[in-house]
Design an enzyme around this catalytic site. Structure first.
Site, PDB file in Angstrom:
ATOM      1  CD1 TRP A 101      -2.410  -2.066   1.700  1.00 23.89           C
ATOM      2  CD2 TRP A 101      -3.096  -0.955  -0.123  1.00 23.89           C
ATOM      3  NE1 TRP A 101      -3.497  -2.728   1.173  1.00 23.89           N
ATOM      4  CE2 TRP A 101      -3.932  -2.071   0.060  1.00 23.89           C
ATOM      5  CE3 TRP A 101      -3.337  -0.111  -1.203  1.00 23.89           C
ATOM      6  CZ2 TRP A 101      -5.000  -2.367  -0.804  1.00 23.89           C
ATOM      7  CZ3 TRP A 101      -4.396  -0.405  -2.066  1.00 23.89           C
ATOM      8  CH2 TRP A 101      -5.215  -1.520  -1.855  1.00 23.89           C
ATOM      9  CG  ASP A 170      -3.113   4.139   4.233  1.00 24.09           C
ATOM     10  OD1 ASP A 170      -4.186   4.039   4.847  1.00 24.09           O
ATOM     11  OD2 ASP A 170      -2.857   3.501   3.183  1.00 24.09           O
ATOM     12  CE  LYS A 194      -9.269  -2.390   3.127  1.00 26.88           C
ATOM     13  NZ  LYS A 194      -8.085  -1.621   2.783  1.00 26.88           N
TER      14      LYS A 194
END
Ligand SMILES: *Cc1c(COP(=O)(O)O)cnc(C)c1O
Length: 359
Positions: A101, A170, A194
């Site tokens: 990511w 993040d 999530k």
């Protein structure tokens, strides 16, 4: 037999919250309307918007000089948005790449400025190189990192020191799983799907002094300054997502706050890691102990045939979404806030039985 969802995202949500959303779905309060039918300019929706923000501010102790935004575009949208909002100061940014990511974020940011990779490139994301080895640029507009790498299961157990450079995190896959000091950050963002809500709403917490300097090409919907000025109501927000995440924030508050979420996360993840570590190599986790994720646990079994069998048997017992990400293979168990200790124990018991019958 109940289904237990160990998916990485969209992922399990608290059942109590879903039941409440169901009860309120057709007629919200005494409005005679569903949340999805409300004008985002109505006072009803303004109350929802404000209440979701206020609850988040309380549970994370967000200081007054930070704005909370509800945007769209997901984590991937924010890879671009962060660069377009912050890169303007010096034209360069530091990226700490510790998994797929953050690698994607660095690639996206390079469209908008010069990206300096703080640690050498690797494909094997199983550790976080020690801070002494980081090649930080004091002229960077910001230092970017991913607090929890969802695919590789690599999680920072500390907040990186950026020496005065604004820190961007993040937190898509570990947001609200533990307390942290918001004042150490310039920007925090998280896609909701999530750990905190349905896909479609993206949370941003931004320090006010970082507003006001977007790149001229920055689209309005990604412009933190405009969105902050208009209290996330510049255009139509993801109204249902803002409502639902607000219920999740209240649920966390009622359960005992982010401190309680951290306690659960520790108990759940350590029971799975202990099972792996005490299996004499039957199960293995490639990630260094100091940075093992409490949220996403990737592991392998001795052979790929056994991995297939494990997934099949788990599925037949109601345990779903345990397949590792297609880029790493194996098994991945995601243990977000809504996954209970009991459900985790069911997985652990199954892992022990499976090992016994296939050793
Ligand atoms: C899932 C995820 C993303 C991407 O989110 P999208 O909403 O699918 O764009 C980014 N970062 C992390 C850490 C993630 O887990």
């Amino acid at each position: 037999m109940p289904t237990i969802n160990f998916g990485a995202g969209p992922a399990k949500m608290p059942e109590d919250v879903m039941r409440q959303a169901q009860r309120e779905f057709v007629f919200y309060g005494n409005t005679g309307l569903s949340v999805i039918e409300m004008s985002h300019r109505s006072s009803h929706y303004e109350n929802i918007n404000q209440s979701s923000q206020d609850t988040l501010r309380r549970i994370l102790k967000v200081p007054d000089n930070y704005k909370i935004l509800f945007l769209q575009g997901g984590g991937t949208g924010m890879f671009a948005a962060v660069a377009m909002n912050l890169m303007g100061r010096t034209g360069t940014a530091d990226y700490l790449v510790t998994g797929s990511w953050s690698a994607k974020a660095a690639k996206e940011a390079a469209k908008y400025g010069k990206v300096n990779l703080v640690v050498p490139k690797t494909n094997k994301y199983t550790e976080i190189p020690p801070p002494e080895t980081w090649n930080l640029d004091s002229n960077a507009s910001y230092l970017y990192y991913c607090a929890n790498e969802t695919v590789h299961g690599v999680e920072f157990q500390y907040v990186p020191e950026s020496n005065g450079v604004p820190l961007v995190a993040d937190m898509s896959s570990n947001f609200l799983s533990r307390p942290f000091d918001v004042s150490k950050f310039g920007v925090i963002f998280a896609g909701a799907q999530k750990n905190v809500g349905p896909s479609g709403v993206t949370l941003v917490i931004v320090r006010e002094d970082l507003l006001g300097n977007p790149l001229p090409i920055c689209p309005l919907v990604f412009d933190f300054t405009v969105m902050a000025q208009d209290n996330s109501l510049h255009n139509t927000p993801p109204t249902f997502g803002v409502y639902f995440t607000g219920l999740v924030f209240k649920w966390i508050e009622e359960k005992g706050g982010v401190e309680k979420m951290a306690e659960w996360a520790e108990a759940k993840s350590s029971s799975v890691y202990d099972t792996i570590d005490q299996s004499n190599g039957f199960y293995s986790c490639p990630v260094n102990r100091e940075c093992r994720s409490r949220m996403n646990i990737p592991f392998r079994i001795k052979t790929e045939e056994l991995e297939q069998l494990f997934l099949k048997e788990a599925q037949s017992k109601g345990m779903i979404q345990l397949k590792g990400h297609r880029s790493v293979g194996g098994i991945r168990a995601s243990l977000y806030n809504a996954v209970t200790l009991d459900e985790t124990n069911t997985l652990v018991q199954f892992m022990k039985e499976f090992m016994k019958s296939h050793q």
